[in-house]
Design a protein around this motif. Sequence first.
Motif, PDB file in Angstrom:
ATOM      1  N   TYR A  22       2.618   1.634  -3.463  1.00 23.77           N
ATOM      2  CA  TYR A  22       1.696   2.054  -4.518  1.00 23.77           C
ATOM      3  C   TYR A  22       1.244   3.496  -4.310  1.00 23.77           C
ATOM      4  O   TYR A  22       1.076   4.236  -5.282  1.00 23.77           O
ATOM      5  CB  TYR A  22       0.505   1.102  -4.626  1.00 23.77           C
ATOM      6  N   ASN A  23       1.052   3.906  -3.071  1.00 22.45           N
ATOM      7  CA  ASN A  23       0.696   5.302  -2.804  1.00 22.45           C
ATOM      8  C   ASN A  23       1.830   6.238  -3.210  1.00 22.45           C
ATOM      9  O   ASN A  23       1.589   7.288  -3.815  1.00 22.45           O
ATOM     10  CB  ASN A  23       0.336   5.511  -1.330  1.00 22.45           C
ATOM     11  N   GLU A  24       3.050   5.858  -2.894  1.00 25.03           N
ATOM     12  CA  GLU A  24       4.207   6.669  -3.280  1.00 25.03           C
ATOM     13  C   GLU A  24       4.332   6.764  -4.796  1.00 25.03           C
ATOM     14  O   GLU A  24       4.601   7.836  -5.350  1.00 25.03           O
ATOM     15  CB  GLU A  24       5.485   6.106  -2.671  1.00 25.03           C
ATOM     16  N   HIS A  79      -6.476  -2.643   0.312  1.00 25.22           N
ATOM     17  CA  HIS A  79      -7.160  -2.172   1.525  1.00 25.22           C
ATOM     18  C   HIS A  79      -8.166  -3.216   2.013  1.00 25.22           C
ATOM     19  O   HIS A  79      -8.283  -3.454   3.219  1.00 25.22           O
ATOM     20  CB  HIS A  79      -7.845  -0.832   1.279  1.00 25.22           C
ATOM     21  N   LEU A  99      -5.124  -0.671  -5.193  1.00 27.35           N
ATOM     22  CA  LEU A  99      -5.101  -0.160  -3.824  1.00 27.35           C
ATOM     23  C   LEU A  99      -6.383  -0.519  -3.080  1.00 27.35           C
ATOM     24  O   LEU A  99      -6.341  -0.847  -1.892  1.00 27.35           O
ATOM     25  CB  LEU A  99      -4.883   1.356  -3.822  1.00 27.35           C
ATOM     26  N   ILE A 145       0.846  -1.196   0.000  1.00 28.21           N
ATOM     27  CA  ILE A 145       0.000   0.000   0.000  1.00 28.21           C
ATOM     28  C   ILE A 145       0.881   1.246   0.000  1.00 28.21           C
ATOM     29  O   ILE A 145       0.659   2.185  -0.782  1.00 28.21           O
ATOM     30  CB  ILE A 145      -0.962  -0.002   1.205  1.00 28.21           C
ATOM     31  N   THR A 146       1.895   1.255   0.847  1.00 27.15           N
ATOM     32  CA  THR A 146       2.801   2.407   0.917  1.00 27.15           C
ATOM     33  C   THR A 146       3.504   2.624  -0.415  1.00 27.15           C
ATOM     34  O   THR A 146       3.559   3.753  -0.922  1.00 27.15           O
ATOM     35  CB  THR A 146       3.837   2.208   2.037  1.00 27.15           C
ATOM     36  N   ALA A 203       1.907   6.401  -6.992  1.00 26.67           N
ATOM     37  CA  ALA A 203       0.795   7.203  -7.505  1.00 26.67           C
ATOM     38  C   ALA A 203       1.074   8.686  -7.324  1.00 26.67           C
ATOM     39  O   ALA A 203       0.813   9.492  -8.240  1.00 26.67           O
ATOM     40  CB  ALA A 203      -0.503   6.809  -6.804  1.00 26.67           C
ATOM     41  N   GLU A 204       1.606   9.064  -6.194  1.00 30.02           N
ATOM     42  CA  GLU A 204       1.937  10.474  -5.949  1.00 30.02           C
ATOM     43  C   GLU A 204       3.034  10.956  -6.891  1.00 30.02           C
ATOM     44  O   GLU A 204       2.971  12.077  -7.406  1.00 30.02           O
ATOM     45  CB  GLU A 204       2.340  10.691  -4.490  1.00 30.02           C
TER      46      GLU A 204
END
Length: 72
Positions: free
Chosen positions: A19-21, A60, A56, A16-17, A23-24
């Motif tokens: 993929y979030n990074e 989740h 994501l 999750i971390t 995406a940002e």
Amino acid sequence: MPKIIREQLEEVERDITLYNEFAEAEKARFKLECFLWTAEERIEWQETQRSIAEYLTELHDKRMALLDELEE
């Protein structure tokens, strides 16, 4: 058994971390470069963003399921 679940949970949280990074970083790249892109490249970027968002959501959901298992 809880140790295996905890390890799976840690792996999911790492994903999750990451993929979030990613995406940002892609959103930042889009802001800087989008004016140079063709329509096809913008569509491809949007499809990639949609795929990331879907994955994501899956992560989740998996995280919530693992947390529920740990509580049992």
